[in-house]
Design an enzyme around this catalytic site. Structure first.
Site: not given
Length: 459
Positions: A273, A276-278, A321, A339, A392
């Site tokens: 997952c 966005p790649g941080g 997936d 994540d 988060c």
């Protein structure tokens, strides 16, 4: 008297296209319609529909309205004789924008009223200008009394839906009000300095030279927080990959995976997952690893590719997936970062539309998805390997309770989350950070090790 009636649309007046104040308000109203109707979010907000000098105002209007929406809607219901029809959600949005400007922005009264009402013409609904003018001028006259009336409801005063306030109060009886207040303030702009290009102390000097004062983060070893947010293109060396935008709490991933990765050059790591790649980029900046990054959203996965290209980093990116294994090559991983998709209840200050779009039933569905992800990915981890679970969120159903249930059904899993670190607080088998004003977002981490020689309990 005008013959315009509700629902009759007229072509917008050409002259209004030159009035940028009207245009920006009409654009903001259109952008807010999907949010207030529960059909979309601000994730893909396009500010190029307004001229460059109005983009900051456009974003302030959209995000500010979402942040204060419960109060704006309560006031709107006091001002309207009868609610707008569903087809006039854009006019409802204009009324909310007008209220927001009067109460929260330093916008001259004539602009807050006149240009907001005038935007109705640009939307082809001239009949609404009279309604908007009347409501907003009444708010000017009776502001204190109207605000006092609606603020008697805690959900309005604290700008949160009732179900979420109840959930926060149950989870954090001593902190729920502080969490809500922190959610209502915009989060700071925090950066992660690319360790491959230098240290954060040196970058702090570059920021000072560019007129961008900043301070070192307390817990993230590569983090600095700007005193005032700015456009990323103002950051020294951004295009060259010297720095990325990432909250301090999210940067703790690298710290927690350190014991598993630092002594293992070339370790095989999975970032599940990943978009966005941080965190993907951070792991590659800090550790010498062979990283595979998987996400089920092809469009968001392309953002990961773009981020790695800017930073000069490389990983194997797979569209797949993570509750399935059809993307896996069969070789176990030394470490896995999960994540997990979650409610986002710890990052509401950055995504205020969450307060409108999230529902209590979503938490149950998300917890089920997290359970499936944990069980599937655990089987891909080698004995002795580490899985770091992160969300988060500040809700125990997605965090401490989720990991406790996993440990109960998984005999070969052992929690090794440090209990003596300087950040957050113990939360069952993990560690919880609550959103802090001017500092980090809300985040949860649990570090799990797969013990060798112990098998899963038979089903």
């Amino acid at each position: 008297m005008s013959n315009d009636r509700p629902g009759n649309r007229r072509p917008p007046s050409r002259g209004l296209h030159n009035d940028t104040g009207v245009v920006v308000r009409a654009a903001a109203a259109s952008a807010l319609v999907p949010v207030i109707t529960g059909k979309g979010s601000l994730n893909d907000l396009d500010d190029h529909q307004v001229v460059a000098r109005d983009r900051a105002l456009f974003k302030a209007l959209c995000y500010g309205c979402c942040r204060t929406l419960p109060r704006l809607e309560a006031l709107a219901s006091q001002l309207l004789v009868k609610p707008f029809k569903a087809r006039d959600a854009d006019i409802q949005a204009l009324l909310l924008l007008g209220i927001f400007q009067q109460l929260y922005l330093r916008v001259p009264a004539h602009a807050a009223v006149g240009e907001t009402a005038g935007a109705a013409r640009l939307l082809g609904k001239e009949w609404a200008t009279r309604v908007l003018n009347g409501c907003l001028r009444r708010l000017q006259r009776e502001s204190a009394a109207l605000q006092a009336e609606v603020d008697r409801d805690p959900a309005v005063a604290l700008l949160h839906p009732r179900w979420l306030l109840k959930a926060l109060r149950q989870a954090w009886p001593d902190d729920w009000r502080d969490i809500a207040m922190a959610n209502n303030d915009p989060g700071p702009m925090t950066l992660r300095v690319n360790r491959r290009h230098g240290d954060r102390e040196a970058y702090l000097e570059q920021l000072a030279g560019a007129g961008l004062p900043a301070r070192l983060c307390s817990h993230a070893p590569d983090g600095v927080t700007l005193e005032t947010p700015c456009d990323v293109h103002q950051l020294p060396g951004f295009e060259e990959g010297l720095v990325s935008v990432q909250d301090e709490a999210a940067q703790l991933t690298g710290v927690l995976l350190g014991p598993a990765l630092a002594p293992r050059p070339g370790a095989r790591v999975l970032d599940a997952c990943c978009a966005p790649g941080g965190k993907t980029a951070q792991l590659l900046e800090v550790y010498d690893i062979d990283l595979c990054a998987v996400d089920s959203d092809a469009a968001r996965l392309s953002r990961v590719e773009d981020a790695l290209a800017r930073l000069g980093l490389a990983a194997t990116l797979l569209h797949g997936d993570a509750t399935q294994r059809d993307w896996w090559d069969g070789s176990p991983f030394d470490a896995i970062l999960l994540d997990a998709p979650c409610s986002g209840s710890g990052v509401i200050r950055r995504h205020p539309d969450i307060k409108r779009l999230r529902r209590p039933s979503d938490i149950v569905k998300l917890a089920q998805l997290q359970e499936h992800l944990l069980d599937n990915l655990w089987s891909l981890l080698r004995p002795g390997g580490t899985l770091l679970y992160a969300t988060c969120s500040v809700l125990p159903e997605e965090n401490a309770e989720q990991i406790a249930a996993f440990l109960e059904r998984t005999p070969n899993a052992r929690a090794t989350t440090p209990d003596d670190v300087a950040w957050g607080r113990p939360a069952g088998p993990g560690r919880q950070l609550l959103p802090a004003p001017g500092s980090h977002d809300g985040f949860f981490y649990a570090r799990l090790v797969k013990q060798a020689g112990r098998n899963r309990r038979p089903a």
